[in-house]
Design an enzyme around this catalytic site. Structure first.
Site, PDB file in Angstrom:
ATOM      1  N   ASN A  13       0.885  -1.163   0.000  1.00  0.00           N
ATOM      2  CA  ASN A  13       0.000   0.000   0.000  1.00  0.00           C
ATOM      3  C   ASN A  13       0.922   1.211   0.000  1.00  0.00           C
ATOM      4  O   ASN A  13       1.465   1.574   1.040  1.00  0.00           O
ATOM      5  CB  ASN A  13      -0.897  -0.027   1.250  1.00  0.00           C
ATOM      6  N   LYS A  15       0.335   4.296  -0.421  1.00  0.00           N
ATOM      7  CA  LYS A  15      -0.225   5.529   0.131  1.00  0.00           C
ATOM      8  C   LYS A  15       0.088   6.708  -0.807  1.00  0.00           C
ATOM      9  O   LYS A  15       0.044   6.535  -2.008  1.00  0.00           O
ATOM     10  CB  LYS A  15       0.279   5.754   1.559  1.00  0.00           C
ATOM     11  N   HIS A  98      -9.404   2.146   4.400  1.00  0.00           N
ATOM     12  CA  HIS A  98      -8.154   2.234   5.159  1.00  0.00           C
ATOM     13  C   HIS A  98      -8.340   3.200   6.333  1.00  0.00           C
ATOM     14  O   HIS A  98      -9.060   4.201   6.215  1.00  0.00           O
ATOM     15  CB  HIS A  98      -7.013   2.700   4.243  1.00  0.00           C
ATOM     16  N   GLU A 100      -6.556   5.470   7.441  1.00  0.00           N
ATOM     17  CA  GLU A 100      -6.221   6.871   7.137  1.00  0.00           C
ATOM     18  C   GLU A 100      -7.379   7.571   6.438  1.00  0.00           C
ATOM     19  O   GLU A 100      -7.613   8.762   6.632  1.00  0.00           O
ATOM     20  CB  GLU A 100      -4.937   6.921   6.284  1.00  0.00           C
ATOM     21  N   GLU A 170      -5.910  -4.356  10.323  1.00  0.00           N
ATOM     22  CA  GLU A 170      -4.846  -3.387  10.575  1.00  0.00           C
ATOM     23  C   GLU A 170      -5.129  -2.615  11.870  1.00  0.00           C
ATOM     24  O   GLU A 170      -5.863  -1.621  11.849  1.00  0.00           O
ATOM     25  CB  GLU A 170      -4.751  -2.390   9.417  1.00  0.00           C
ATOM     26  N   GLY A 176       2.345   2.409  10.633  1.00  0.00           N
ATOM     27  CA  GLY A 176       3.375   3.428  10.453  1.00  0.00           C
ATOM     28  C   GLY A 176       4.056   3.841  11.738  1.00  0.00           C
ATOM     29  O   GLY A 176       4.752   4.851  11.788  1.00  0.00           O
ATOM     30  N   SER A 216       3.046  -2.118  10.236  1.00  0.00           N
ATOM     31  CA  SER A 216       4.484  -2.266  10.470  1.00  0.00           C
ATOM     32  C   SER A 216       4.994  -3.689  10.230  1.00  0.00           C
ATOM     33  O   SER A 216       5.897  -4.160  10.911  1.00  0.00           O
ATOM     34  CB  SER A 216       4.855  -1.786  11.882  1.00  0.00           C
TER      35      SER A 216
HETATM   36  P1  PGA Z   1       2.711   0.276   7.570  1.00  0.00           P
HETATM   37  O1  PGA Z   1       1.303   0.553   6.870  1.00  0.00           O
HETATM   38  O2  PGA Z   1       3.203  -1.060   7.054  1.00  0.00           O
HETATM   39  O3  PGA Z   1       3.585   1.428   7.158  1.00  0.00           O
HETATM   40  O4  PGA Z   1       2.464   0.246   9.040  1.00  0.00           O
HETATM   41  C1  PGA Z   1       0.379  -0.479   6.684  1.00  0.00           C
HETATM   42  C2  PGA Z   1      -0.884   0.080   6.061  1.00  0.00           C
HETATM   43  O5  PGA Z   1      -1.294   1.173   6.446  1.00  0.00           O
HETATM   44  O6  PGA Z   1      -1.498  -0.554   5.175  1.00  0.00           O
END
Ligand code: PGA
Length: 255
Positions: A13, A15, A98, A100, A170, A176, A216
Site C-alpha cells: 500500500n 499511500k 483504510h 487513514e 490493521e 506506520g 508495520s
Molecule cells: P505500515 O502501513 O506497514 O507502514 O504500518 C500499513 C498500512 O497502512 O497498510
C-alpha cells in the site's frame, strides 16, 4: 497461512508516495525479485501511477491495485474515481476503508459498504481494511469493534462475493508506528474475523476468505506473523516502498 484453503496475498500500500517515474522504477526493480513468488503479489498505488504501473508489470506476476474507488458509476463527484475507470486500465485490486481514509477523509462504515459492493460488481477485488484504535484495545473491545466493521462493510454482500473479498486486519496503533501486533495478537483477531464471517455466512465461506495482517509488517517480523493459520498475507505500507524491504516479505509468504 493455510494455502490449501485460500490464497496468500502480499500487497503493498504505497499511500501518497512515488511519482509515475518513481513508480515505474520501483516496479522494474521488484519484477525480477518476486518473479518466482508462490503467493499473489500486489502493488496498490496512487491514481496517477496506475496506468504506468499496469503497463510496467504487463506479462509479470505482479498485480496492480488502487487505493480507493467511488461507488457511483459516474457523475458529479469532483475528485473521485469510478470502478469503470480502474477496470478499463487493467487495475485488479482496490484498497477500501483504510484507517487513514476513516481518520482524515470522513470514511464511514456505510461508505465502505457502498464502495465494497461497487468494486465487487465491477469484478475488481476489494481489500477491506478494519482495525481498532489503541484506546479501543485498552478498553478490551477489539473483537467487537472489528466484528462491527466487518459486518457493516459486508452488508448485502453475497457469500459468492465475500469469497472474492480480501479483509485486512490493521490495528490502527500499529500503522506506520514501528509497533507491530504480536503474532498471537494478529492471529487472535484474524481468527475472530473468520468466526464473524462463519456466523454471517457459513464455515466453508469463512475458510475461503483471505485475511491479511497490516501494521508495520517487515522483513524481521513477517515470518512469525505469516506462520499463523489465520494470517493469510500482509498489507504493507512503509516496507513496500523499497524493493529490498518488500521482497523478503514476499519470500516469507512463498514458503
Ligand atoms: P505500515 O502501513 O506497514 O507502514 O504500518 C500499513 C498500512 O497502512 O497498510
Amino acid at each position: 497461512m493455510d494455502k490449501s484453503k485460500r490464497k496468500a496475498i502480499i500487497a503493498g500500500n504505497w499511500k501518497m508516495n512515488k511519482t509515475p517515474s518513481q513508480a515505474k522504477a520501483l516496479l522494474e526493480e521488484l519484477i525480477p525479485m518476486v518473479k518466482d513468488a508462490d503467493c499473489e503479489v500486489v502493488a496498490c498505488v496512487p491514481y496517477v501511477d496506475l496506468a504506468v504501473a499496469v503497463e510496467t508489470v504487463k506479462g509479470t506476476n505482479i498485480k496492480i491495485g488502487a487505493e480507493n474507488a467511488h461507488w457511483e458509476k459516474s457523475g458529479a463527484f469532483t475528485g473521485e474515481i469510478s470502478t469503470d475507470m480502474l477496470k478499463e486500465i487493467g487495475v485488479e485490486y482496490v484498497v477500501l476503508g483504510h484507517s487513514e481514509r476513516r481518520q482524515y477523509f470522513g470514511e464511514t462504515d456505510e461508505t465502505v459498504n457502498k464502495r465494497t459492493k461497487a468494486v465487487l460488481a465491477a469484478g475488481l477485488i476489494p481489500i477491506v481494511c478494519v482495525g481498532e484504535l489503541l484506546w479501543e484495545r485498552k478498553c478490551d473491545i477489539t473483537d467487537e469493534v472489528v466484528a462491527r466493521q466487518v459486518k457493516l462493510a459486508l452488508y448485502d454482500v453475497s457469500a459468492e462475493d465475500v469469497k472474492k473479498t480480501v479483509i485486512a486486519y490493521e490495528p490502527v496503533w500499529a500503522i506506520g508506528t514501528g509497533e507491530t501486533a504480536t503474532a498471537d495478537q494478529a492471529e487472535e483477531v484474524c481468527a475472530a474475523i473468520r468466526a464473524t464471517l462463519a456466523k454471517l455466512y457459513d464455515a466453508e465461506t469463512a475458510e475461503a476468505v483471505t485475511i491479511q495482517y497490516g501494521g508495520s509488517m517487515n522483513a524481521g517480523n513477517c515470518d512469525e506473523l505469516l506462520a499463523k493459520t489465520n494470517v493469510d498475507g500482509g498489507l504493507i505500507g512503509g516496507a513496500s516502498l523499497v524493493a529490498e524491504k518488500f521482497q523478503p516479505i514476499v519470500a516469507a509468504a512463498s514458503k
